[in-house]
Motif scaffolding. Structure first.
Motif, PDB file in Angstrom:
ATOM      1  N   GLU A 194       0.591  -1.187   0.274  1.00 35.23           N
ATOM      2  CA  GLU A 194       0.455   0.244   0.396  1.00 35.23           C
ATOM      3  C   GLU A 194       1.063   0.660   0.161  1.00 35.23           C
ATOM      4  N   ALA A 195       2.716   1.277   0.657  1.00 36.55           N
ATOM      5  CA  ALA A 195       2.987   2.255   0.455  1.00 36.55           C
ATOM      6  C   ALA A 195       3.412   2.427  -0.878  1.00 36.55           C
ATOM      7  N   LEU A 196       3.955   1.758  -1.913  1.00 39.40           N
ATOM      8  CA  LEU A 196       4.110   1.837  -3.311  1.00 39.40           C
ATOM      9  C   LEU A 196       3.497   1.787  -3.971  1.00 39.40           C
ATOM     10  N   GLY A 197       2.652   1.289  -4.360  1.00 37.06           N
ATOM     11  CA  GLY A 197       0.670   0.890  -5.390  1.00 37.06           C
ATOM     12  C   GLY A 197       0.719  -0.246  -5.985  1.00 37.06           C
ATOM     13  N   TYR A 198       2.210  -1.178  -5.825  1.00 35.48           N
ATOM     14  CA  TYR A 198       2.386  -2.541  -6.451  1.00 35.48           C
ATOM     15  C   TYR A 198       1.086  -3.721  -5.659  1.00 35.48           C
ATOM     16  N   ARG A 199       1.335  -4.390  -6.281  1.00 35.17           N
ATOM     17  CA  ARG A 199       0.299  -5.963  -5.997  1.00 35.17           C
ATOM     18  C   ARG A 199       1.213  -6.883  -6.827  1.00 35.17           C
ATOM     19  N   LEU A 200       2.284  -7.998  -5.595  1.00 33.32           N
ATOM     20  CA  LEU A 200       3.001  -8.469  -6.274  1.00 33.32           C
ATOM     21  C   LEU A 200       2.559  -9.993  -5.501  1.00 33.32           C
TER      22      LEU A 200
END
Length: 405
Positions: free
Chosen positions: A169-175
C-alpha cells in the motif's frame, strides 16, 4: 542485523536504451497442445500477458535489458527462459513447454498443512521487513504458504506451491512471487529468498494517492542498493551521493582462545574456565577497522569488452548522503572514518555494508547482476526488504547531483 541475499538485486530499474518486441506460444510439454489463458511475464517487472485461445502472447514494447521470461498455468510447473533485448533488437519468438506440476525428486513439496502462528509471524517479519513501507505490506494468501522451523537447527523455511501475493500500500504495487522459497538461519542471522516475482500497478483512490505512491517509490529507490549498482555501472558514484570505504576485519585473538570452552560440557569446566566462559560472552569475535579514504570508482569495478564487473576484496562500507534513514531503523548508524571537524559530512545519511561472495560480479546493461548470489549486504541495505521492492521497469525521477564530501 538481518542480511539479505537474493531479492535485493531484482530491484534495479532498467536503463532506457531502446525497446524490442517479444511474442510466442505456451504449450503442454507432452501433447504440444496450446494452453489458452495461461500467464507469461518478465520476472521482476510490471510486464505481463495472457495467452489467447491458441496459446499465443505478445509484448509489443520491452525496454532493452536482460530478463527472465516465465510461463505459468494452473496445474503446471513454471517454465523460464533468459532473454536479452538489445538497443535495436529484431522481434523475438519464444516457446514455453509446461510440464505437469507433480512433485519430483529433491523438490520441496508444499502441503496444505496449517503453519504455527508464531512461525508465520517470524516469516512475515523477515520477508516483508520492518520499515515504514514494509508495515504497509500485506500477504493476501497466507493459507497458501507453508512455514516450518527445523527443531534441530532452528532454521526457518517457507514455500508456496504457486505464489505468494503481497499488496504494498506504500508503493502501489500488487506482487505475485511465483516459486518463492525462503530461509532464515538464526545462528548467522542470514535471510535469503528466491523466486520469480511479477508486479501489477494498483488502482489509486485519487490523484493524491497516485502522487504519494510516486513520491514513496522515489524514496525507496534513492540510496538503495540498486541505486548504488546503477551508479557503479554508469560511473556516477560520487555524483549520485555515494561514498565507499574499505573495511578490514581482524579476528579477536582472545575470543579465539576462549571459544573452545563453549563447546565443552558445563560440568567439565573448572571455576577459572567457567569465569573465562562468562568473559567470552562479552567479547566480539572480530574487530572492524575502517579506512578513512573513499574508494575510487576504478577500484570498485572492472570494465572489459563492454562489460562491467563489481570487483573488490574484503568488505565495503557504503554511505549515501542526503537521505534520512527510516524512522524504524533502530541500529546506530556506522561511523564514516575521519572526525567531523576534519572532514564534515551531511547529517542525513544511510550506511550499509557490502561483501562479494565471489571474485567479481557482472553488472548487466540494465543494471542488475548476472548472478544475485554473488553479493550479500548488511546494515541499512539489509534492513530494506519487501517494502522497498521496485520492479525492473520502474523509472526514477531525474535527480540533481548530490556529490559525497
Amino acid at each position: 542485523m538481518h542480511k539479505t541475499l537474493a531479492f535485493l538485486l531484482f530491484l534495479l530499474p532498467g536503463l532506457a536504451l531502446g525497446q524490442g518486441r517479444l511474442s510466442g506460444v505456451v504449450q503442454d510439454s507432452a501433447t504440444h497442445q496450446p494452453l489458452a489463458f495461461s500467464s507469461v511475464f518478465l520476472a521482476n517487472t510490471t510486464l505481463g500477458a495472457t495467452t489467447d485461445d491458441q496459446g499465443r502472447f505478445e509484448f509489443p514494447k520491452v525496454p532493452a535489458g536482460t530478463y527472465e521470461a516465465v510461463g505459468t498455468y494452473v496445474g503446471y510447473r513454471l517454465s523460464k527462459q533468459t532473454i536479452t533485448i538489445g538497443k535495436a533488437a529484431a522481434p523475438q519468438q519464444l516457446t514455453f513447454l509446461l510440464g505437469s506440476a507433480g512433485p519430483q525428486l529433491g523438490e520441496v513439496v508444499v502441503q496444505a498443512n496449517p503453519h504455527r502462528e508464531e512461525d508465520f509471524k517470524k516469516f512475515t517479519s523477515y520477508f516483508l521487513g520492518e520499515s515504514t513501507f514494509s508495515q504497509q505490506c500485506h500477504i493476501t494468501n497466507p493459507k497458501d504458504i507453508v512455514v516450518y522451523t527445523n527443531d534441530s537447527t532452528k532454521e526457518l523455511t517457507a514455500a508456496a506451491k504457486n505464489f505468494v501475493q503481497v499488496e504494498n500500500e506504500a508503493l502501489g504495487y500488487r506482487l505475485k512471487y511465483f516459486g518463492m522459497f525462503f530461509t532464515y538461519n538464526p545462528e548467522t542471522d542470514f535471510v535469503a529468498f528466491s523466486g520469480s516475482p511479477v508486479f501489477e500497478e494498483m488502482t489509486p483512490r485519487d490523484a493524491a494517492q497516485q502522487r504519494q505512491w510516486e513520491a514513496n517509490r522515489a524514496t525507496a529507490y534513492i540510496g538503495s542498493f540498486p541505486h548504488f549498482l546503477r551508479s557503479v555501472y554508469t560511473g556516477q558514484l560520487r555524483a549520485n551521493g555515494f561514498m565507499a570505504q574499505q573495511v578490514r576485519i581482524m579476528p579477536n585473538k582472545r575470543f579465539e582462545r576462549l571459544e573452545p570452552l563453549s563447546r565443552r560440557p558445563a560440568g567439565s569446566l573448572t571455576d577459572a574456565e567457567q569465569d573465562s566462559l562468562e568473559v567470552l560472552g562479552k567479547l566480539a569475535p572480530a574487530f572492524a577497522t575502517l579506512y578513512p579514504a573513499a574508494r575510487s570508482l576504478d577500484s570498485l569495478r572492472r570494465v572489459a569488452d563492454g562489460r562491467v564487473y563489481l570487483r573488490f576484496t574484503g568488505e565495503l562500507q557504503v554511505a549515501h548522503f542526503g537521505e534520512a534513514p527510516d524512522r524504524n531503523y533502530s541500529e546506530p548508524m556506522a561511523t564514516l572514518g575521519p572526525e567531523p571537524r576534519k572532514q564534515p559530512y551531511p547529517a542525513q545519511r544511510e550506511v550499509s555494508r557490502l561483501r562479494l561472495q565471489t571474485r567479481e560480479a557482472e553488472i548487466r546493461p540494465n543494471g542488475t547482476l548476472r548472478n544475485p548470489a554473488d553479493v550479500s549486504t548488511g546494515e541499512y541495505w539489509g534492513f530494506e526488504k519487501m517494502g522497498e521492492f521496485l520492479p525492473l521497469d520502474y523509472q526514477p525521477p531525474v535527480l540533481a547531483p548530490t556529490p559525497a564530501k
